[in-house]
Design a protein around this motif. Structure first.
Motif, PDB file in Angstrom:
ATOM      1  N   THR A  45       0.829  -1.208   0.000  1.00  0.00           N
ATOM      2  CA  THR A  45       0.000   0.000   0.000  1.00  0.00           C
ATOM      3  C   THR A  45       0.861   1.255   0.000  1.00  0.00           C
ATOM      4  N   ASP A  56      -9.136  -3.367   7.348  1.00  0.00           N
ATOM      5  CA  ASP A  56     -10.338  -2.901   6.655  1.00  0.00           C
ATOM      6  C   ASP A  56     -10.072  -1.521   6.066  1.00  0.00           C
ATOM      7  N   ASP A  57     -11.109  -0.922   5.501  1.00  0.00           N
ATOM      8  CA  ASP A  57     -10.945   0.365   4.822  1.00  0.00           C
ATOM      9  C   ASP A  57     -10.474   1.460   5.778  1.00  0.00           C
ATOM     10  N   SER A  58     -10.977   1.441   7.019  1.00  0.00           N
ATOM     11  CA  SER A  58     -10.586   2.469   7.980  1.00  0.00           C
ATOM     12  C   SER A  58      -9.098   2.394   8.284  1.00  0.00           C
ATOM     13  N   GLU A  65      -6.718   1.009   6.355  1.00  0.00           N
ATOM     14  CA  GLU A  65      -5.956   1.406   5.171  1.00  0.00           C
ATOM     15  C   GLU A  65      -5.980   2.921   4.985  1.00  0.00           C
ATOM     16  N   ARG A  66      -7.069   3.565   5.359  1.00  0.00           N
ATOM     17  CA  ARG A  66      -7.126   5.024   5.282  1.00  0.00           C
ATOM     18  C   ARG A  66      -6.093   5.632   6.220  1.00  0.00           C
ATOM     19  N   ARG A 119      -2.775   5.400   4.600  1.00  0.00           N
ATOM     20  CA  ARG A 119      -2.658   6.394   3.544  1.00  0.00           C
ATOM     21  C   ARG A 119      -2.428   7.790   4.108  1.00  0.00           C
TER      22      ARG A 119
END
Length: 342
Positions: free
Chosen positions: A99, A329-331, A333-334, A337
């Motif tokens: 990522t 999960d998406d949270s 990975e956010r 980022r």
């Protein structure tokens, strides 16, 4: 325990070679991970010792059965002792590396204080000269006596004097610090992980580093976070959005579940130097001395903004937040980022 993420077959694996420096690219951060352990000292621990060691891969397979019963984790393909468990941590970093690499255009460098071949790599200019974000993972058992040398502390101070740098410290839990065996039994019953011994004290290296850098934090306990009933999804973080002026937690609501997480206790009353940005609710169904003292949440994510001669940021976040052994999960990975772009 979920199985580790595999590296795509299209990318060859490398090992036992000198790092090739990454060129500075404006706006694209260069991440480096530093495992503060001695791989040989950890993997050679006496497995008849109950405390202060990692599980063997055989123990992991027994507890997590049948998660690791596939051929790839068999004795023909994978280390079965303590070394196998250490390799699970390496494998579980791959998704984070992928990522960050996609966002920044730079590979994530991974160092070990003492690697499998017994080669020691202290934190020095060779590590820091092509690094913008340094992540120090404090998963070294205190009994292995890893400590930051004065030269390492000085090198990191020079690193943090550079504009735009970031140091992320991740000392892990400190379970069973009490000499009272009844208290240790309570802690063990609270987190509920049969793979963690009654005493498992981590982070001597990161503790010495924090002392040398003046980071007023101490990793304490191993607390089980509260989850949404019937799932392994965490209850949302308690976030101090007003203090998060950099936006580290923008779009973030939770991290990932892990049965025993450290409380990052702030040891100063000066709230201007360090901000507790996120606290995690605790699972109150099982008693723990920390909750019996009236606490209902523990400090999960902290930030020390630049000040004085220090131009870089210092963050504190547990190392398990960057692995996939315990879910992603998406949270989450956010959050990764945000670290790469803020």
């Amino acid at each position: 325990m979920a199985q580790g993420t595999k590296q795509p077959a299209s990318h060859p694996r490398t090992y036992n070679q000198v790092h090739i420096p990454r060129e500075y690219t404006p706006g694209r951060r260069r991440f480096s991970i530093y495992w503060a352990w001695s791989y040989p000292w950890e993997s050679n621990r006496d497995v008849t010792e109950l405390d202060n060691r990692y599980s063997t891969m055989t123990e992991v397979r027994r507890v997590a059965w049948p998660a690791y019963e596939s051929f790839e984790y068999s004795a023909k393909m994978f280390l079965q002792g303590i070394a196998g468990t250490l390799e699970l941590f390496h494998l579980s970093l791959v998704r984070f590396q992928q990522t960050i690499g996609e966002i920044t255009g730079h590979p994530v460098a991974v160092y070990q204080r003492v690697d499998q071949a017994g080669q020691k790599q202290p934190i020095d200019e060779r590590v820091l000269e092509d690094t913008d974000t340094l992540m120090v993972f404090g998963l070294d058992h205190m009994v292995t006596e890893q400590e930051a040398a004065p030269e390492e502390i000085e090198a990191i101070q020079r690193f943090l004097a550079r504009e735009g740098t970031c140091l992320i410290l991740g000392p892990h839990h400190d379970i069973g610090s009490s000499s009272d065996l009844a208290v240790r039994a309570m802690e063990y019953a609270h987190h509920g992980d049969p793979l963690v011994p009654r005493q498992q004290r981590f982070g001597r290296y990161t503790r010495s580093l924090m002392a040398g850098l003046g980071v007023p934090v101490e990793n304490r306990h191993g607390l089980r976070p509260a989850t949404i009933p019937g799932t392994n999804r965490l209850e949302p973080l308690i976030i101090a959005r007003d203090l998060d002026t950099r936006g580290w937690l923008e779009g973030v609501t939770t991290f990932n579940f892990h049965m025993h997480l450290p409380h990052y206790a702030v040891t100063t009353s000066d709230t201007t130097t360090i901000h507790v940005l996120a606290r995690q609710p605790i699972d109150l169904s099982r008693p723990h001395p920390f909750t019996e003292a009236g606490n209902r949440a523990f400090n999960m994510f902290l930030w020390m903004p630049p000040t004085g001669e220090r131009a870089g940021d210092i963050l504190l976040a547990d190392s398990t937040i960057f692995t996939t052994l315990f879910g992603v999960d998406d949270s989450l990975e956010r959050f990764w980022r945000n670290l790469a772009t803020k």
